[in-house]
Design an enzyme around this catalytic site. Structure first.
Site, short mmCIF file in Angstrom:
data_model
loop_
_atom_site.label_atom_id
_atom_site.label_comp_id
_atom_site.label_asym_id
_atom_site.label_seq_id
_atom_site.Cartn_x
_atom_site.Cartn_y
_atom_site.Cartn_z
N CYS A 1 -7.82 5.14 -1.95
CA CYS A 1 -7.24 6.39 -1.45
C CYS A 1 -6.03 6.89 -2.24
O CYS A 1 -5.94 8.07 -2.58
CB CYS A 1 -6.88 6.24 0.03
SG CYS A 1 -6.25 4.62 0.44
N ARG B 1 3.08 -0.24 3.18
CA ARG B 1 2.57 0.34 4.44
C ARG B 1 3.77 0.82 5.26
O ARG B 1 4.73 0.07 5.44
CB ARG B 1 1.82 -0.74 5.22
CG ARG B 1 1.15 -0.25 6.48
CD ARG B 1 -0.14 0.48 6.25
NE ARG B 1 -1.19 -0.37 5.70
CZ ARG B 1 -2.25 0.10 5.03
NH1 ARG B 1 -2.41 1.39 4.83
NH2 ARG B 1 -3.14 -0.73 4.55
N HIS C 1 -1.16 9.44 3.14
CA HIS C 1 -0.36 8.61 2.24
C HIS C 1 0.55 9.49 1.40
O HIS C 1 0.17 10.60 1.01
CB HIS C 1 -1.26 7.83 1.28
CG HIS C 1 -2.13 6.80 1.94
ND1 HIS C 1 -1.92 6.33 3.22
CD2 HIS C 1 -3.22 6.13 1.47
CE1 HIS C 1 -2.86 5.43 3.50
NE2 HIS C 1 -3.65 5.28 2.46
P1 NAP Z 1 -12.68 1.33 10.52
O1 NAP Z 1 -12.01 2.52 11.14
O2 NAP Z 1 -12.16 -0.01 10.89
O3 NAP Z 1 -14.25 1.45 10.85
C1 NAP Z 1 -15.20 0.52 10.34
C2 NAP Z 1 -16.16 0.11 11.46
O4 NAP Z 1 -15.45 -0.63 12.45
C3 NAP Z 1 -16.79 1.23 12.24
O5 NAP Z 1 -17.83 1.82 11.52
C4 NAP Z 1 -17.27 0.51 13.48
O6 NAP Z 1 -18.52 -0.11 13.18
C5 NAP Z 1 -16.22 -0.59 13.67
N1 NAP Z 1 -15.25 -0.38 14.78
C6 NAP Z 1 -14.76 -1.38 15.54
N2 NAP Z 1 -13.87 -0.91 16.43
C7 NAP Z 1 -13.80 0.43 16.27
C8 NAP Z 1 -13.08 1.46 16.92
N3 NAP Z 1 -12.22 1.21 17.93
N4 NAP Z 1 -13.24 2.72 16.50
C9 NAP Z 1 -14.06 3.01 15.47
N5 NAP Z 1 -14.79 2.06 14.83
C10 NAP Z 1 -14.67 0.77 15.20
O7 NAP Z 1 -12.61 1.41 8.93
P2 NAP Z 1 -12.26 2.64 7.97
O8 NAP Z 1 -10.80 2.80 7.87
O9 NAP Z 1 -13.09 3.82 8.37
O10 NAP Z 1 -12.74 2.08 6.56
C11 NAP Z 1 -14.11 1.96 6.20
C12 NAP Z 1 -14.20 1.63 4.72
O11 NAP Z 1 -13.61 2.68 3.96
C13 NAP Z 1 -13.43 0.34 4.33
O12 NAP Z 1 -14.14 -0.32 3.31
C14 NAP Z 1 -12.13 0.87 3.78
O13 NAP Z 1 -11.54 -0.01 2.86
C15 NAP Z 1 -12.60 2.16 3.10
N6 NAP Z 1 -11.54 3.17 2.97
C16 NAP Z 1 -10.75 3.43 4.04
C17 NAP Z 1 -9.75 4.40 3.91
C18 NAP Z 1 -8.84 4.72 5.06
O14 NAP Z 1 -7.91 5.51 4.84
N7 NAP Z 1 -9.05 4.19 6.26
C19 NAP Z 1 -9.60 5.08 2.70
C20 NAP Z 1 -10.45 4.79 1.62
C21 NAP Z 1 -11.43 3.83 1.79
P3 NAP Z 1 -19.74 -0.23 14.24
O15 NAP Z 1 -19.94 1.13 14.84
O16 NAP Z 1 -20.90 -0.69 13.44
O17 NAP Z 1 -19.22 -1.23 15.23
#
Ligand code: NAP
Length: 371
Positions: free
Chosen positions: A137, A269, A276
Protein backbone atom coordinates in the site's frame (compact mmCIF):
# COMPACT_ATOMS: atom_id res chain seq x y z
CA UNK A 1 -19.62 -14.26 -23.54
CA UNK A 2 -19.22 -12.67 -20.07
CA UNK A 3 -16.27 -13.94 -18.09
CA UNK A 4 -16.81 -15.92 -14.87
CA UNK A 5 -15.04 -14.11 -12.06
CA UNK A 6 -14.50 -15.75 -8.65
CA UNK A 7 -14.26 -13.44 -5.63
CA UNK A 8 -12.44 -14.59 -2.51
CA UNK A 9 -11.91 -12.44 0.60
CA UNK A 10 -14.69 -10.06 -0.46
CA UNK A 11 -15.90 -9.36 3.13
CA UNK A 12 -12.51 -8.24 4.48
CA UNK A 13 -11.29 -4.64 4.47
CA UNK A 14 -9.81 -4.68 0.96
CA UNK A 15 -12.49 -6.98 -0.45
CA UNK A 16 -15.40 -4.86 0.74
CA UNK A 17 -13.80 -1.68 -0.59
CA UNK A 18 -13.27 -3.49 -3.91
CA UNK A 19 -16.94 -4.52 -4.08
CA UNK A 20 -18.08 -0.96 -3.29
CA UNK A 21 -15.91 0.48 -6.06
CA UNK A 22 -17.20 -2.13 -8.50
CA UNK A 23 -20.80 -1.26 -7.55
CA UNK A 24 -20.07 2.46 -8.06
CA UNK A 25 -18.55 1.83 -11.49
CA UNK A 26 -21.23 -0.71 -12.56
CA UNK A 27 -18.49 -3.27 -13.18
CA UNK A 28 -20.75 -6.17 -12.17
CA UNK A 29 -22.85 -5.64 -15.31
CA UNK A 30 -19.88 -6.81 -17.38
CA UNK A 31 -19.04 -10.07 -15.56
CA UNK A 32 -20.58 -13.25 -14.27
CA UNK A 33 -19.59 -13.08 -10.55
CA UNK A 34 -19.20 -16.06 -8.18
CA UNK A 35 -18.61 -15.57 -4.46
CA UNK A 36 -16.46 -17.91 -2.37
CA UNK A 37 -15.64 -18.06 1.33
CA UNK A 38 -13.07 -19.73 3.54
CA UNK A 39 -15.38 -19.66 6.57
CA UNK A 40 -19.01 -19.10 5.56
CA UNK A 41 -19.69 -21.89 3.07
CA UNK A 42 -23.39 -22.07 2.08
CA UNK A 43 -24.28 -18.77 3.75
CA UNK A 44 -25.52 -15.62 1.98
CA UNK A 45 -22.99 -13.58 0.04
CA UNK A 46 -23.07 -9.89 -0.84
CA UNK A 47 -25.98 -7.95 -2.35
CA UNK A 48 -25.16 -6.73 -5.85
CA UNK A 49 -27.71 -4.72 -7.85
CA UNK A 50 -30.41 -5.72 -5.33
CA UNK A 51 -29.68 -9.44 -5.75
CA UNK A 52 -28.46 -11.47 -2.77
CA UNK A 53 -25.77 -13.89 -3.90
CA UNK A 54 -26.85 -16.96 -1.94
CA UNK A 55 -24.96 -20.12 -1.14
CA UNK A 56 -21.32 -19.05 -0.84
CA UNK A 57 -18.97 -21.49 -2.55
CA UNK A 58 -16.05 -23.27 -0.89
CA UNK A 59 -12.88 -21.25 -1.50
CA UNK A 60 -10.80 -24.43 -1.00
CA UNK A 61 -12.59 -26.45 -3.70
CA UNK A 62 -10.16 -26.61 -6.64
CA UNK A 63 -12.79 -28.04 -9.03
CA UNK A 64 -15.07 -25.04 -8.42
CA UNK A 65 -12.20 -22.57 -8.69
CA UNK A 66 -11.13 -24.15 -11.98
CA UNK A 67 -14.43 -23.11 -13.54
CA UNK A 68 -13.47 -19.43 -13.22
CA UNK A 69 -11.89 -17.42 -16.05
CA UNK A 70 -10.55 -14.94 -13.50
CA UNK A 71 -10.04 -15.23 -9.75
CA UNK A 72 -9.63 -12.13 -7.66
CA UNK A 73 -8.57 -12.71 -4.06
CA UNK A 74 -8.31 -10.28 -1.17
CA UNK A 75 -8.15 -13.10 1.38
CA UNK A 76 -4.49 -12.85 2.35
CA UNK A 77 -1.17 -14.68 2.08
CA UNK A 78 -2.17 -17.87 3.92
CA UNK A 79 -4.94 -18.52 1.41
CA UNK A 80 -2.74 -17.75 -1.60
CA UNK A 81 -0.01 -20.01 -0.18
CA UNK A 82 -2.49 -22.85 0.22
CA UNK A 83 -4.39 -22.61 -3.06
CA UNK A 84 -2.44 -20.88 -5.83
CA UNK A 85 0.10 -23.57 -6.70
CA UNK A 86 -2.48 -26.39 -6.36
CA UNK A 87 -4.73 -24.56 -8.79
CA UNK A 88 -1.95 -23.91 -11.30
CA UNK A 89 -0.79 -27.55 -10.98
CA UNK A 90 -4.34 -28.65 -11.82
CA UNK A 91 -3.71 -27.02 -15.21
CA UNK A 92 -5.95 -24.00 -14.61
CA UNK A 93 -5.02 -21.35 -17.19
CA UNK A 94 -7.13 -18.49 -15.87
CA UNK A 95 -6.05 -15.08 -14.61
CA UNK A 96 -5.25 -14.69 -10.91
CA UNK A 97 -5.49 -11.21 -9.35
CA UNK A 98 -4.29 -10.95 -5.75
CA UNK A 99 -4.03 -8.35 -2.96
CA UNK A 100 -1.62 -10.45 -0.87
CA UNK A 101 2.15 -10.12 -1.08
CA UNK A 102 2.91 -13.86 -1.55
CA UNK A 103 3.30 -13.85 -5.34
CA UNK A 104 4.81 -10.38 -5.82
CA UNK A 105 8.38 -11.71 -5.97
CA UNK A 106 7.69 -14.41 -8.55
CA UNK A 107 9.25 -13.88 -11.98
CA UNK A 108 6.00 -14.77 -13.72
CA UNK A 109 3.89 -12.24 -11.79
CA UNK A 110 3.40 -8.55 -12.44
CA UNK A 111 2.77 -5.96 -9.74
CA UNK A 112 -0.08 -3.80 -11.00
CA UNK A 113 -0.52 -0.04 -10.71
CA UNK A 114 -1.68 0.97 -14.16
CA UNK A 115 -1.36 4.79 -13.88
CA UNK A 116 2.33 4.02 -13.33
CA UNK A 117 3.03 0.82 -15.26
CA UNK A 118 0.29 0.24 -17.87
CA UNK A 119 2.97 -0.42 -20.50
CA UNK A 120 4.57 -3.11 -18.31
CA UNK A 121 1.13 -4.70 -17.73
CA UNK A 122 0.24 -4.71 -21.42
CA UNK A 123 3.60 -6.19 -22.39
CA UNK A 124 3.09 -8.92 -19.78
CA UNK A 125 -0.42 -9.69 -21.07
CA UNK A 126 0.93 -10.02 -24.61
CA UNK A 127 3.62 -12.40 -23.40
CA UNK A 128 1.06 -14.65 -21.69
CA UNK A 129 1.52 -13.67 -18.02
CA UNK A 130 -1.56 -14.72 -16.02
CA UNK A 131 -0.76 -13.59 -12.46
CA UNK A 132 -1.26 -9.97 -11.41
CA UNK A 133 -0.66 -8.77 -7.87
CA UNK A 134 -1.46 -5.49 -6.14
CA UNK A 135 1.49 -3.70 -4.63
CA UNK A 136 2.27 -2.88 -1.03
CA UNK A 137 0.00 0.00 0.00
CA UNK A 138 2.67 2.59 0.85
CA UNK A 139 4.52 1.78 -2.38
CA UNK A 140 1.39 2.37 -4.50
CA UNK A 141 0.58 5.59 -2.69
CA UNK A 142 4.14 6.93 -2.94
CA UNK A 143 4.24 6.15 -6.68
CA UNK A 144 0.84 7.76 -7.29
CA UNK A 145 2.09 10.88 -5.48
CA UNK A 146 5.49 11.14 -7.16
CA UNK A 147 4.84 9.28 -10.43
CA UNK A 148 5.87 12.27 -12.55
CA UNK A 149 9.35 12.34 -11.06
CA UNK A 150 9.83 8.64 -11.71
CA UNK A 151 8.57 8.80 -15.30
CA UNK A 152 10.88 11.79 -15.92
CA UNK A 153 13.73 9.66 -14.51
CA UNK A 154 14.68 12.38 -12.03
CA UNK A 155 14.88 10.32 -8.84
CA UNK A 156 18.31 9.27 -7.51
CA UNK A 157 17.10 8.02 -4.13
CA UNK A 158 14.22 8.33 -1.73
CA UNK A 159 14.03 8.12 2.07
CA UNK A 160 10.55 7.54 3.49
CA UNK A 161 9.02 7.64 6.97
CA UNK A 162 5.54 6.21 7.01
CA UNK A 163 2.58 6.81 9.32
CA UNK A 164 0.35 3.82 8.64
CA UNK A 165 -3.28 3.35 9.64
CA UNK A 166 -4.61 0.50 11.77
CA UNK A 167 -6.80 -0.75 8.90
CA UNK A 168 -3.61 -1.60 7.00
CA UNK A 169 -3.41 -4.61 9.30
CA UNK A 170 -6.98 -5.79 8.62
CA UNK A 171 -10.49 -5.71 10.06
CA UNK A 172 -9.70 -7.28 13.43
CA UNK A 173 -7.00 -4.70 14.12
CA UNK A 174 -9.35 -1.77 13.50
CA UNK A 175 -11.81 -3.25 15.96
CA UNK A 176 -9.02 -3.68 18.52
CA UNK A 177 -7.82 -0.09 18.10
CA UNK A 178 -11.36 1.17 18.71
CA UNK A 179 -11.62 -1.03 21.82
CA UNK A 180 -8.33 0.43 23.06
CA UNK A 181 -9.62 3.97 22.43
CA UNK A 182 -12.86 3.14 24.24
CA UNK A 183 -10.97 1.72 27.23
CA UNK A 184 -8.92 4.92 27.50
CA UNK A 185 -11.99 7.12 27.29
CA UNK A 186 -13.88 5.06 29.86
CA UNK A 187 -10.96 5.36 32.28
CA UNK A 188 -11.41 9.16 32.46
CA UNK A 189 -14.86 9.94 31.09
CA UNK A 190 -16.16 11.29 34.41
CA UNK A 191 -13.06 13.46 34.89
CA UNK A 192 -13.44 14.87 31.38
CA UNK A 193 -16.99 16.04 32.04
CA UNK A 194 -16.55 17.55 35.51
CA UNK A 195 -13.66 19.88 34.60
CA UNK A 196 -12.20 19.58 38.10
CA UNK A 197 -9.61 16.86 37.72
CA UNK A 198 -6.08 18.08 36.91
CA UNK A 199 -4.62 17.18 33.51
CA UNK A 200 -1.73 15.35 35.16
CA UNK A 201 -4.21 13.12 37.03
CA UNK A 202 -6.06 12.42 33.78
CA UNK A 203 -2.81 11.48 32.01
CA UNK A 204 -1.84 9.29 34.97
CA UNK A 205 -5.14 7.37 34.83
CA UNK A 206 -4.91 6.94 31.06
CA UNK A 207 -1.29 5.75 31.28
CA UNK A 208 -2.27 3.25 33.98
CA UNK A 209 -5.03 1.94 31.71
CA UNK A 210 -2.61 1.56 28.77
CA UNK A 211 -0.32 -0.53 31.00
CA UNK A 212 -3.20 -2.54 32.48
CA UNK A 213 -3.16 -6.32 31.86
CA UNK A 214 -6.76 -6.12 30.60
CA UNK A 215 -6.01 -3.59 27.84
CA UNK A 216 -7.15 -5.16 24.49
CA UNK A 217 -3.92 -6.47 22.91
CA UNK A 218 -4.92 -9.66 21.13
CA UNK A 219 -3.92 -8.54 17.60
CA UNK A 220 -1.45 -5.65 17.93
CA UNK A 221 0.26 -7.23 20.99
CA UNK A 222 1.06 -3.73 22.31
CA UNK A 223 -0.97 -0.52 22.76
CA UNK A 224 -1.59 1.53 19.62
CA UNK A 225 -4.14 4.02 21.01
CA UNK A 226 -2.18 6.70 22.81
CA UNK A 227 1.03 5.24 21.39
CA UNK A 228 2.59 4.05 18.11
CA UNK A 229 4.36 0.92 16.85
CA UNK A 230 7.61 1.48 14.91
CA UNK A 231 7.62 -2.00 13.35
CA UNK A 232 5.33 -3.48 10.65
CA UNK A 233 5.52 -7.08 9.38
CA UNK A 234 8.29 -9.63 9.98
CA UNK A 235 12.01 -9.12 10.68
CA UNK A 236 14.19 -9.42 7.55
CA UNK A 237 17.28 -9.83 9.79
CA UNK A 238 18.98 -7.02 7.90
CA UNK A 239 17.79 -4.29 10.26
CA UNK A 240 14.72 -3.75 8.10
CA UNK A 241 11.16 -4.94 8.62
CA UNK A 242 9.56 -6.68 5.63
CA UNK A 243 7.31 -3.65 5.11
CA UNK A 244 10.45 -1.51 4.77
CA UNK A 245 12.13 -4.01 2.45
CA UNK A 246 9.14 -3.96 0.09
CA UNK A 247 9.70 -0.26 -0.68
CA UNK A 248 12.73 -0.71 -2.92
CA UNK A 249 11.93 -4.17 -4.30
CA UNK A 250 8.33 -3.44 -5.30
CA UNK A 251 8.94 0.06 -6.63
CA UNK A 252 11.64 -1.20 -8.98
CA UNK A 253 9.56 -4.19 -10.05
CA UNK A 254 6.55 -1.96 -10.81
CA UNK A 255 8.71 0.43 -12.82
CA UNK A 256 10.59 -2.46 -14.47
CA UNK A 257 13.74 -0.41 -13.69
CA UNK A 258 16.94 -1.18 -15.54
CA UNK A 259 18.94 0.53 -12.75
CA UNK A 260 17.70 0.03 -9.19
CA UNK A 261 16.40 3.22 -7.58
CA UNK A 262 17.42 3.25 -3.93
CA UNK A 263 14.49 3.50 -1.54
CA UNK A 264 14.88 3.30 2.21
CA UNK A 265 11.96 3.35 4.63
CA UNK A 266 11.07 3.44 8.30
CA UNK A 267 7.53 2.13 8.64
CA UNK A 268 5.42 3.04 11.64
CA UNK A 269 1.89 2.04 12.65
CA UNK A 270 -0.09 4.95 14.09
CA UNK A 271 -3.64 5.18 15.40
CA UNK A 272 -5.32 6.65 12.34
CA UNK A 273 -8.17 4.39 11.27
CA UNK A 274 -7.83 4.52 7.49
CA UNK A 275 -5.25 6.18 5.18
CA UNK A 276 -1.48 6.01 5.25
CA UNK A 277 0.72 9.11 5.32
CA UNK A 278 4.35 9.41 4.25
CA UNK A 279 7.06 11.96 4.80
CA UNK A 280 9.51 11.67 1.91
CA UNK A 281 12.99 13.06 1.34
CA UNK A 282 14.00 12.87 -2.33
CA UNK A 283 17.39 13.27 -3.94
CA UNK A 284 17.04 14.26 -7.57
CA UNK A 285 19.76 13.64 -10.12
CA UNK A 286 19.75 17.31 -11.07
CA UNK A 287 18.82 20.62 -9.52
CA UNK A 288 15.38 21.77 -10.65
CA UNK A 289 13.18 24.50 -9.21
CA UNK A 290 10.37 23.86 -6.76
CA UNK A 291 7.89 25.23 -9.31
CA UNK A 292 9.14 22.69 -11.82
CA UNK A 293 8.88 19.84 -9.30
CA UNK A 294 5.34 20.93 -8.45
CA UNK A 295 4.32 20.94 -12.14
CA UNK A 296 5.82 17.52 -12.77
CA UNK A 297 3.95 16.09 -9.76
CA UNK A 298 0.62 17.72 -10.67
CA UNK A 299 0.73 16.81 -14.35
CA UNK A 300 1.35 13.10 -13.84
CA UNK A 301 -2.16 11.93 -12.99
CA UNK A 302 -5.61 13.33 -12.27
CA UNK A 303 -5.78 11.99 -8.69
CA UNK A 304 -2.93 14.14 -7.34
CA UNK A 305 -4.18 17.18 -5.44
CA UNK A 306 -1.32 19.58 -4.86
CA UNK A 307 -1.56 21.28 -1.45
CA UNK A 308 0.35 24.57 -1.17
CA UNK A 309 2.81 24.61 1.72
CA UNK A 310 0.83 26.76 4.17
CA UNK A 311 -0.74 25.99 7.55
CA UNK A 312 -4.38 26.39 6.62
CA UNK A 313 -4.43 24.20 3.51
CA UNK A 314 -2.05 21.64 5.03
CA UNK A 315 -4.13 20.93 8.12
CA UNK A 316 -7.41 20.81 6.22
CA UNK A 317 -6.34 18.91 3.09
CA UNK A 318 -3.24 16.85 3.89
CA UNK A 319 -4.58 14.46 6.53
CA UNK A 320 -6.09 10.97 6.74
CA UNK A 321 -9.42 12.41 7.87
CA UNK A 322 -9.56 14.67 4.79
CA UNK A 323 -8.96 11.94 2.19
CA UNK A 324 -10.49 8.84 3.75
CA UNK A 325 -12.77 7.01 1.34
CA UNK A 326 -11.58 8.99 -1.70
CA UNK A 327 -9.16 8.34 -4.54
CA UNK A 328 -7.51 11.73 -4.06
CA UNK A 329 -3.77 11.75 -3.41
CA UNK A 330 -2.90 15.05 -1.73
CA UNK A 331 0.77 16.02 -2.01
CA UNK A 332 2.06 18.94 0.02
CA UNK A 333 4.67 20.34 2.42
CA UNK A 334 6.88 20.62 -0.69
CA UNK A 335 10.11 22.44 0.11
CA UNK A 336 13.79 22.30 -0.75
CA UNK A 337 15.81 20.63 1.98
CA UNK A 338 18.59 22.31 3.94
CA UNK A 339 20.81 19.41 2.82
CA UNK A 340 21.27 20.86 -0.68
CA UNK A 341 19.78 21.97 -4.01
CA UNK A 342 19.03 18.50 -5.34
CA UNK A 343 17.11 17.50 -2.20
CA UNK A 344 13.48 18.23 -1.40
CA UNK A 345 10.95 16.99 1.09
CA UNK A 346 7.29 16.33 0.58
CA UNK A 347 4.36 14.85 2.53
CA UNK A 348 1.58 12.77 1.06
CA UNK A 349 -1.52 10.92 2.23
CA UNK A 350 -3.69 8.34 0.51
CA UNK A 351 -6.43 5.85 1.21
CA UNK A 352 -4.50 2.60 1.42
CA UNK A 353 -7.66 0.57 0.88
CA UNK A 354 -8.35 2.34 -2.43
CA UNK A 355 -5.20 3.22 -4.41
CA UNK A 356 -3.18 1.23 -1.88
CA UNK A 357 -5.10 -2.01 -2.45
CA UNK A 358 -8.52 -2.37 -4.10
CA UNK A 359 -8.41 0.15 -6.96
CA UNK A 360 -5.39 -1.25 -8.87
CA UNK A 361 -7.00 -4.72 -8.63
CA UNK A 362 -10.35 -3.43 -9.89
CA UNK A 363 -8.65 -1.71 -12.81
CA UNK A 364 -6.68 -4.86 -13.64
CA UNK A 365 -9.92 -6.86 -13.64
CA UNK A 366 -11.40 -4.30 -16.04
CA UNK A 367 -8.45 -4.71 -18.41
CA UNK A 368 -8.92 -8.48 -18.37
CA UNK A 369 -12.68 -8.29 -18.92
CA UNK A 370 -12.08 -6.34 -22.10
CA UNK A 371 -9.53 -8.77 -23.57
P1 NAP B 1 -9.01 -8.65 6.52
O1 NAP B 1 -9.83 -7.41 6.68
O2 NAP B 1 -8.45 -9.26 7.75
O3 NAP B 1 -9.90 -9.71 5.70
C1 NAP B 1 -9.39 -10.97 5.30
C2 NAP B 1 -10.42 -12.06 5.61
O4 NAP B 1 -10.59 -12.19 7.01
C3 NAP B 1 -11.83 -11.79 5.11
O5 NAP B 1 -11.92 -12.04 3.74
C4 NAP B 1 -12.63 -12.77 5.94
O6 NAP B 1 -12.55 -14.06 5.31
C5 NAP B 1 -11.86 -12.83 7.26
N1 NAP B 1 -12.49 -12.11 8.40
C6 NAP B 1 -12.41 -12.55 9.68
N2 NAP B 1 -13.04 -11.69 10.51
C7 NAP B 1 -13.53 -10.68 9.76
C8 NAP B 1 -14.29 -9.52 10.06
N3 NAP B 1 -14.65 -9.20 11.32
N4 NAP B 1 -14.63 -8.70 9.05
C9 NAP B 1 -14.25 -8.97 7.78
N5 NAP B 1 -13.54 -10.08 7.45
C10 NAP B 1 -13.17 -10.94 8.42
O7 NAP B 1 -7.76 -8.38 5.56
P2 NAP B 1 -7.47 -7.17 4.56
O8 NAP B 1 -6.93 -6.01 5.31
O9 NAP B 1 -8.67 -6.96 3.69
O10 NAP B 1 -6.26 -7.75 3.71
C11 NAP B 1 -6.41 -8.76 2.73
C12 NAP B 1 -5.11 -8.90 1.95
O11 NAP B 1 -4.80 -7.66 1.31
C13 NAP B 1 -3.90 -9.22 2.85
O12 NAP B 1 -3.02 -10.07 2.16
C14 NAP B 1 -3.23 -7.87 3.04
O13 NAP B 1 -1.87 -7.97 3.30
C15 NAP B 1 -3.50 -7.22 1.67
N6 NAP B 1 -3.50 -5.76 1.72
C16 NAP B 1 -4.19 -5.13 2.70
C17 NAP B 1 -4.19 -3.73 2.73
C18 NAP B 1 -4.92 -2.99 3.81
O14 NAP B 1 -4.79 -1.76 3.83
N7 NAP B 1 -5.69 -3.63 4.68
C19 NAP B 1 -3.51 -3.02 1.74
C20 NAP B 1 -2.82 -3.71 0.73
C21 NAP B 1 -2.85 -5.09 0.73
P3 NAP B 1 -13.77 -15.12 5.28
O15 NAP B 1 -14.99 -14.37 4.81
O16 NAP B 1 -13.34 -16.17 4.33
O17 NAP B 1 -13.88 -15.55 6.71
Amino acid sequence: MMKSVGFIGWRGMVGSVLLNRMREENDFLKINPHFFSTSQLGQDGPIINNIVFKNLKDAYNIDLLKEMDIIITCQGSVYTDTIYSKLRKSNWKGYWIDAASTLRMKNDSIIVLDPINLKVIKKALNSGIKTFVGSNCTVSLMLMALGGLFSSKLVEWISVSTYQAASGAGAKHVIELLKQMGALYNAVSKDLSNNVCSILDIIKKVTKKIQDDNFPLQYFSVPLAGSLIPWIDIDMKTGQSREEWKGQFETNKILDSKNQIIIDETCVRISSIRCHSQSILVKLNKNISLKNIEEIIINHNKWVDFVPNNIEETIFKLTPSAVTGTLTIPVGRLRKSNIGDKYFSVFTVGDQLLWGAAEPLRRMLKLLINI
